[in-house]
Enzyme design. Sequence first.
Site, short mmCIF file in Angstrom:
data_model
loop_
_atom_site.label_atom_id
_atom_site.label_comp_id
_atom_site.label_asym_id
_atom_site.label_seq_id
_atom_site.Cartn_x
_atom_site.Cartn_y
_atom_site.Cartn_z
N GLY A 114 0.48 -1.17 -0.43
CA GLY A 114 -0.50 0.16 0.17
C GLY A 114 0.58 1.45 0.04
O GLY A 114 0.22 2.94 0.10
N LEU A 115 2.18 0.86 -0.38
CA LEU A 115 3.20 2.39 -0.61
C LEU A 115 3.58 3.11 -1.32
O LEU A 115 4.57 3.61 -1.43
CB LEU A 115 4.18 2.09 0.68
N GLY A 116 2.53 2.14 -3.29
CA GLY A 116 3.25 2.20 -3.98
C GLY A 116 3.99 2.17 -4.61
O GLY A 116 4.54 2.52 -5.46
N SER A 118 4.73 -0.57 -6.63
CA SER A 118 3.88 -0.69 -8.42
C SER A 118 4.51 0.27 -8.75
O SER A 118 5.10 0.49 -10.00
CB SER A 118 2.44 -0.96 -8.81
N ALA A 120 6.34 3.31 -7.36
CA ALA A 120 7.76 3.57 -7.91
C ALA A 120 8.28 2.38 -8.90
O ALA A 120 9.74 2.82 -9.46
CB ALA A 120 7.72 2.77 -6.94
N ASP A 161 -1.10 7.39 -7.17
CA ASP A 161 0.26 7.30 -6.57
C ASP A 161 1.43 7.74 -8.22
O ASP A 161 2.70 8.18 -7.48
CB ASP A 161 -0.09 5.15 -7.30
C1 MEV Z 1 -3.67 2.93 -3.51
O1 MEV Z 1 -2.86 3.49 -3.08
C2 MEV Z 1 -4.74 4.52 -3.23
C3 MEV Z 1 -5.81 4.04 -4.04
O2 MEV Z 1 -7.11 5.31 -4.10
C4 MEV Z 1 -5.90 3.29 -6.18
C5 MEV Z 1 -5.72 4.55 -6.45
O3 MEV Z 1 -5.93 5.39 -6.73
O4 MEV Z 1 -5.37 4.13 -7.62
C6 MEV Z 1 -7.29 2.77 -3.04
#
Ligand code: MEV
Length: 327
Positions: A114-116, A118, A120, A161
């Site tokens: 969940g830290l971006g 992909s 990066a 992201d």
């Molecule tokens: C992902 O880091 C955040 C989401 O809102 C998806 C997106 O914004 O593309 C869940």
Amino acid sequence: MGAHVRVPLKVILSGEHAAVYGHPAISAAVELYVEVEAEESDGDAFSVRTELGEQALGEVRATVTPSGDVRRVSSPGLGRELSYVASAIGLCTEEFSPPPAEVRIRGEAPPASGLGTSAAVSAGVIAALASLSGEELSRDRLRELVRRVELDVQGRASWVDPTTVTYGGVLSITGREFRRLDCPEDLVLVIAYSGRPSRTGEMVDRVAELLDSVGSVGERVMEAIGDLVLKVEGALESGDLRRLGELLDVNHGLLSALGVSTRELDEIVHALRRAGALGAKVTGAGGGGCAIGLFDDESRAETAAALIDAMGYRAYVTRPSPHGVRT
Ligand code: MEV
């Protein structure tokens, strides 16, 4: 001559999921990085080596054709980020035909957290291959290409992201528009990884199903998140970290309503609050991945991180980074 690119990871301070539906979000690049090295090689394909996360996650080696097909992979179960790498290579071939290369990708934080990561990884691979090809890429073109990779691999995605990892800083993002925000200097974050991967595409689909099923209630939650983001922006700009913490707590409640928190993430959020966080919430797509705690004091943040580690999770103490992609 090879290329070396450094790309920051990101957290979302407020507005994840609602951003996919056109609401604003506030994100921050942080001082955790993905490093990509690329060296021109003989042969007709790209060889890719990724080492993301600490040792336990191991290393993945693969061969990718210029059109973006993965030909050989050493450990398919570990190779999720490879879809982004393969898609990025295919896109680069279409855009500026880079020479076949050996690509090495390293990062301390685990993938799918969940830290971006992909975004990066995609940004790093695209920028490194552009540099090998002598192709001038503006930041805006780079972020467009990163977004195309995200859409290709995960279907639905916002600009959050791609924009944050490319430009760095603390950003307010609505659709493809964004602006930099001032950030209080004493803002410190604890990022805590729940140990379970977070799959952005899957979580975005799950939220879409929930919205279909609960109709206007879901829309109102999304609108509430959108309104909250504006208040978060105000708190940041006035340097009011207490108020910011309170708003992050409310944001966590709204994300729980969307079904993206988990038992582990809730446990971490409560532990962070008990350890003195001004506020804490899930960050990113959820369903696993990370939660963040907001602090105004580095030593309290270190103590909270040690507590999270002692609970069997993995915590990082970090600050917003003004830098985006650097070559
Ligand atoms: C992902 O880091 C955040 C989401 O809102 C998806 C997106 O914004 O593309 C869940």
